[in-house]
Design a protein around this motif. Structure first.
Motif: not given
Length: 170
Positions: A88-110
């Motif tokens: 498991v990778i744990i990532r914190g989200l603060r705002a919608v702006a974080d989500f877009e970046y983190e979503y892309q990173m999670a997809g690449m990591n997957q």
């Protein structure tokens, strides 16, 4: 015998904030062992060295009653996660702006390693605006950072700012 669930919480932690600590405390409850991966992102212009940041994170996490390991790394996150035996990778989200970046990173990591899942934790509402980058900027302009970091980290940041000089002076 069941396999130990290991999670990785990666970041630069420059400096570690109350928002990071919120995610660490909550994330540690989700796994048997939480590995906090302290990395360098040269694009973020670190205020503290790798060793200083490792020491800060270790000190801040010392009183948490969980199996927490603080490790430095300088590789792809998925390679680091694999080396730690993490699922498991744990990532914190603060705002919608974080989500877009983190979503892309999670997809690449997957795509890189489908055996490791990414779990997102929303930061506590009162801590959502806190970002290390903003803490450093406020400190460099002489502003108050006590609401965003622990007293020990506040003192360390203020001492570093005194060493390098505040912006807008001289």
């Amino acid at each position: 015998m069941s396999r130990q669930r290991i999670g990785v919480y990666p970041g630069t932690f420059d400096p570690i904030t109350l928002g990071h600590m919120d995610i660490i405390r909550r994330g540690a409850k989700l796994v048997d062992r939480l590995v906090i991966g302290v990395t360098t992102n040269i694009a973020k212009s670190p205020m503290f060295s790798d060793e200083e940041r490792l020491e800060m994170v270790r000190r801040e996490c010392a009183d948490i009653d969980s199996d927490i390991l603080v490790v430095g790394f300088n590789s792809l996150l998925m390679d680091f996660a694999e080396s730690q035996g993490a699922s498991v990778i744990i990532r914190g989200l603060r705002a919608v702006a974080d989500f877009e970046y983190e979503y892309q990173m999670a997809g690449m990591n997957q795509q890189i390693n489908g055996r490791v899942e990414t779990v997102f934790l929303m930061a506590d509402v009162s801590l959502q605006p806190i970002a290390s980058r903003l803490v450093k900027e406020i400190a460099l302009y002489g502003g108050p950072i006590r609401k965003f970091v622990s007293p020990a980290i506040c003192a360390q940041v203020e001492a570093r700012v005194a060493q390098i000089g505040r912006k807008g002076e001289g």
